[in-house]
Structures are given as C-alpha cells and as structure tokens.
Enzyme design. Structure first.
Site: not given
Length: 670
Positions: A413-415
């Site tokens: 994801g956005s990590t």
C-alpha cells in the site's frame, strides 16, 4: 629318434611341473581376496574361506547373522580392512600354516574403532584341490571378543540446545512436564469408566486409549503412557489422579514458555518421520529421535540437536565390561536471539486474534526485536500430544492460525511511497515543485478507458512531495512513477532490496515488483498497489535507510552478530532529508494520516498505508492497514505493522496498535 622323443617328454614334464608350481595357491593371495569381500561385507562368501575346524564352531547362518547384527548394532560405516600383499611371495610348498597381519578401521556409533590383528591360515585339501583357509574365530570381529560373548551398545541421547531471547528469557527450553498414563491392574472393575473419564480429560478418544492398552508389551502392572501436559495445568492433574488406574509422572520435554507469542518464530519439535530419517541418513539420527518441525527449531536443527553418545562393550563371563569404544553425548548449542520476548508478546496481544503481521527492529544495529504472525497457536500442544480434533480445528480454521504471515508477501500500500519518493529524488525530481492536481480522480489519457487513479481528499491546492506524503496522495505518486518509467522505477526499488533475497537467518520471501509493463500497472505500483509485494520485515529494513543517512542496515536475528550494511548509500543525504521531512510531518501535521501518533509525546516519523484487495476497479474489496514508524530522537525501535481485512478506517487500526506498542516499549505515561 627315440632319444629325441624322450628329451621332448622330459622337457614338457619340466615345464608342466613348473607351471603347476607357479599356480599353487598362496595364503597371501587368499587373504587379499578375503579382505576384499570383508570390506564389501559379503559375509556369505567370506564363510567359504573358513577352515574345516572354524566351520565346526559356527554355521554359515550364524556367521552371517553375527557379523550383520554386530555391524548394524554399532552402525558401522567406512569399514576398511587393510592387508598389504607382498610384492613378491616366497613360495614354499611345504608350508602348512601361515599367520598374516592386518589392520582394521571403522566409524561406529561410539566413534572410530581401530585395531591390528593376525589371521591364521591352514592348508587343506577339498574336492581333490589344495588351498588355504582362514582359521577364523570371534577375535577377527574385535580382538577382545571371545567365543560365547556378545557385543552390546548403550546409547546416551544428546541434550537439545535451548533458544533464548536477548535477555536470556527462555523461548524453547528443556523443562518438566506431566505424563498421564494407566496401570491396567489398578482399574480392575472400573475399566470402562476409567477409560471414558481419561479420554474426556485428555481430549483423546476411547479407541486411542484402548489401542495403547492393547499393545503386546503391556502387562497388568505396566505403566502405559497416554499423554503429556503442562505443569501449569494443576486442575487437570487433580482430576486425573482421582480416576482409578490413572498415574501421573513428572518427566522432561521441550517447552515453549511464550506459547502463541513466539509459535511461528520458534516453531516446535516432533518425532522424526521415516522420510526425514532417510533424508538425514548418516547424520546420527535414529527412529526414536525428535527433530525441528518448523520455525527456528527447524532452521537451527543442526546446531540445536547436539550429538548423541554411545558405548560399545563386551560383557565378559565374569561380569566385567570390556569397552571397545565410547563417545560422550554432546549438548546442543544455546541460540541467543536478538528478539525481545516481552515486546513480541505485547505486539501479538494488540491483534486480539485479528489477522496480520509485524516486524520490529533496531534501525541502527539491525537487530530483530520481534517477528509476529497473528492469529497464532500453542506449540506446546504439538510437543505434548495434540489430538486429531485439535489439529483438524487448527487446519480448518478460516483465519489460518498455522500460516506464518511474517514470511508471507503482502501489498505494501502507501508505505511504498517514501521509497518511490526517494527514487524520484535520486532521478532529479524537485521535491518543492508542486503538482496541480484537481479532483479525486485522474487518468493520463483516454487510452486508459474507464480506469482512473483515485485519492481520498482534494485539498484544493497544488501538491508538492512533502504534501503528497502527508496526505498520502495516490495521484501524485502514480504520476511520479510514470515520469520515472519502468526502468528507473525498477532500479529505484531494487536499491531498496526488491527482487533480492534477503540474507537472513530465517528464510524470507524476496520482495517483488511484479508486472509494470503497462502505464496503468506502473501508475498503480507508484502508490503501492499493482503487483508490488513485500514482507513486514522487508518494509522495516527498507525504512532503516531514513534513519541511517541513506544506508539500509541488514537485519539480524542472532545476538552479538557483527552489524552489516545491506544496501550502502541507497539514497543521498539531500534525498534522505527531503523524505524524512515528509515522514515527520505525517505525524506532526494535523492533516497527516498518522497524526494520532503525536499523542505519544515523543518524536515519531512514519508512513501509513492501505492496500485495497479487489479483482477490478469499481468493486468493494477488503483492505489491509499498514503503519511503519520509528522514534527519531531515540531510534531503537522501528516497527512495520500490518493488519489484514481492517474495518472502516483503514490504516488507523494499524496506527492505534503501534501507538499502544510504543507506549509500552518506551514506558510512556499519560
């Protein structure tokens, strides 16, 4: 003419006699042939070389059986009987006896055995042919062995090494447990009732108990072991000892004090299978041994198992023991881990049975502080005797508690955005240049059809890199991925270890970039969707670059290992400073996706992430929530935590868990 014929006959006879003389068998040649058979352990053929007197003392069957039983019993390997036949054999037709020296060497269960001995030969005539035969006796097996004596072996099992955490708290120990069993004669008149009660208490079937009682060795006064259980189960102990015929003894076994908290990491041991025994042939295992079945018990098997000892001896008629070889048992190695068992326990407790994984490391030293997989199971049950119903329940549980999630790959994801930001910066992107993004959806061109990149909020202003990190703007990072292109995007992530197997004590899956062959796939990958996958440990390791001025520290699992850099100079100091500014503001900025972590009162930097799992755009899929965070002032804990199938709120659930973990770890008082 007559004289010529006589001369010819005389010459022929002379050559014939000479040839016969040359072909006359010699003991040296016979012994060379015998030792060749001996080295090949062809005992049936060896028997044919025995003298008449030797054969009177032992039958062929007994001769073969004796060698085979002794050699099998002492687990003989590399048998080498050495006899050097002389280059020139002095012929002597008058010889009736011969004594020839030989050396014997072999590897046994009790170590190497070497001896020198002499073999006596006698000349005998059989079937009108003269030859040499060995005057065999038991001393040929071992010099100390006499007629009527037996070779015995005593085995001394190795003590398995233990596994402890950084503070020497036990994670896998050799400890005391209870063992419940039945003495048949003590339940006379209560057989059915006793078996029924015992079955319920031990979570066994009555058929299983009866099968144990029906074994051929069982006598009325025999103690028939049924199942082991923990010393903590005092209530069970009290109930069992009230059942007629039941006895409970204290015995030794492997115990795992942290139970579910370390189950996937430490694993457990179990009886060695026939397949494992065959695979490890020659490594000192026997059918009665245990072996690591999963986790570090399996990974460190060779170091933990130790080495069993043994003694080979002959018991003389007077009762004295003549020792042939002895080898003491060697204790297995104690493995010291970097793990903090209490932190491990704290992290698992935060999941409350929810599915997920977390990796906690010291971002400066690389020491792994925790590796958690939730939900979990109690490994003690597998050692003490798990019932079939319990095993089936674990295997069929839809939450898959037996699945090791910290070795599994997940969409980050956005990590992933800080890594994409770093790649963009290293390729000349100005972090202060704002991108004018309007609305909640975007597509590069109409060639994308109905496919659009979406973001959560429209802040009504141009977005620079720091803003994009703080707001977790998908459209910004999708565009940056497209600007980089496939080649530079791939190169940027490879600098963070993607597509490379991590050198680590515990086998880990390599992080994957996946297919980025189209614009849509590349754009999706820019904000952590697409086919990007990584373990929680990999994401934790990748973020150490932001703590260590651009270099990624290699994670370690064993204490006192030399610190190593996995990826030196992954990003420049300037690029690192730009990303760090965003990571800090994600927490400090009220609009940051992890702003609630500011309540901790310590300087935290990190990145949230929500990975949506669905088949196609427009569908409502499940979400995995991420948070990767570290204390910038006291960088001794960096944690990457992911929860599967989070309820509404996405990464908030991961942030809440990390907050609770850090509160406990840094002993923060509110």
């Amino acid at each position: 003419m007559k004289r010529l014929i006589l001369l010819f006959i005389a010459t022929f006879l002379m050559f014939a006699l000479s040839a016969c003389k040359e072909e006359e068998p010699q003991p040296e040649e016979r012994f060379a042939a015998y030792t060749k058979l001996w080295n090949s352990q062809k005992f049936d053929e060896m028997y044919d070389y025995l003298s008449t007197d030797a054969k009177k003392g032992i039958s062929k069957k007994d001769f073969i059986d004796r060698y085979e039983k002794i050699y099998d019993g002492i687990e003989i390997e590399n048998l080498k009987i050495t006899y050097k036949k002389p280059k020139e054999i002095k012929e002597d037709s008058k010889r009736k006896n011969a004594s020839l020296p030989y050396d014997a060497s072999m590897e046994t269960i009790a170590g190497p055995v070497n001896f020198s001995q002499k073999a006596k030969f006698v000349k005998e005539e059989r079937d009108k042919a003269v030859n040499w035969y060995i005057d065999w006796n038991p001393k040929h097996i071992f010099p100390e062995l006499k007629e009527g004596e037996k070779v015995s072996v005593d085995s001394y099992p190795a003590v398995r090494g233990e596994i402890v955490d950084r503070n020497e708290r036990g994670l896998a120990l050799n400890g005391s447990v209870y063992e419940a069993g039945i003495v048949p004669e003590k339940m006379t008149g209560n057989e059915q009732n006793s078996i029924s009660q015992t079955a319920k208490l031990l979570n066994m079937s009555e058929e299983e108990i009866q099968k144990q009682l029906d074994q051929t060795w069982v006598q009325p006064g025999s103690f028939v072991p049924l199942k082991k259980f923990s010393m903590e189960q005092t209530a069970l102990l009290e109930q069992l000892i009230k059942v007629p015929g039941v006895m409970v003894n204290e015995t030794e076994d492997r115990i795992y004090p942290y139970k579910e908290a370390t189950a996937h990491l430490i694993g457990y041991i179990g009886p060695i299978s026939a397949e494992e025994l065959e695979k490890r042939k020659g490594e000192g295992y026997s059918a009665n041994d245990v072996i690591g079945k999963r986790g570090l018990e399996q990974v460190f098997e060779e170091r933990l198992k130790g080495e069993g000892g043994a003694s080979i001896y002959i018991k003389a008629e007077n009762g004295q023991e003549k020792v042939i070889a002895t080898k003491p048992a060697e204790e297995g190695e104690t493995i010291y881990l970097t793990i903090d068992a209490e932190l491990q326990k704290t992290i698992l407790a935060q999941y409350k049975g929810a599915k997920g994984t977390a990796a906690a490391i010291h971002p400066v030293t690389g020491e792994t502080l925790a590796l958690v997989s939730s939900p979990s199971f109690d490994p003690n049950k597998f050692v003490l005797g798990i019932s079939q119903s319990e095993r089936t329940a674990l295997e069929k549980n839809p939450d898959k508690p037996l699945l090791n999630r910290f070795t599994s790959l997940y969409s980050p994801g956005s990590t992933i955005k800080p890594l994409v930001a770093a790649a963009a910066l290293e390729n000349g992107v100005d972090p202060n240049k704002a991108m004018n993004i309007k609305g909640l959806q975007w597509q590069k061109s109409k060639s994308w059809g109905n496919y659009r990149i979406t973001r959560v909020h429209d802040y009504g202003k141009p977005v620079n890199m720091k803003d994009a990190l703080v707001y977790s703007d998908n459209i910004y990072f999708a565009q940056k991925a497209l600007e980089l292109g496939q080649e530079k995007f791939t190169a940027g992530l490879k600098k963070f270890g993607f597509e490379e197997k991590m050198i680590y004590e515990y086998p880990m899956s390599a992080a994957k970039i996946g297919d980025i062959s189209t614009e849509i796939k590349l754009a999706d990958s820019g904000y952590g969707q697409g086919q990007l996958q990584a373990t929680s440990l990999h994401m934790a390791a990748a973020y150490t670059a932001f703590v260590n001025n651009g270099s990624i520290i290699a994670p370690t699992l064993e204490l006192d290992k030399e610190q190593q850099t996995w990826k030196p100079n992954t990003i420049s100091a300037n690029s690192n400073a730009a990303v760090m500014a965003g990571l800090k503001e994600i927490v400090t900025n009220p609009k940051g996706t992890a702003h609630s972590a500011a309540d901790l009162g310590i300087p935290i930097a990190g990145k949230t992430g929500t990975a949506e799992l669905k088949q196609k755009q427009g569908e409502t899929g499940t979400e995995n929530g991420w948070f990767v965070a570290f204390n910038t002032e006291n960088p001794r804990l960096l944690i990457a935590l992911m929860q599967e199938n989070v309820p509404k709120g996405g990464s908030k659930h991961a942030v809440d868990k990390v907050e609770a973990i850090m509160t406990n770890y840094f002993r923060i008082k509110h």
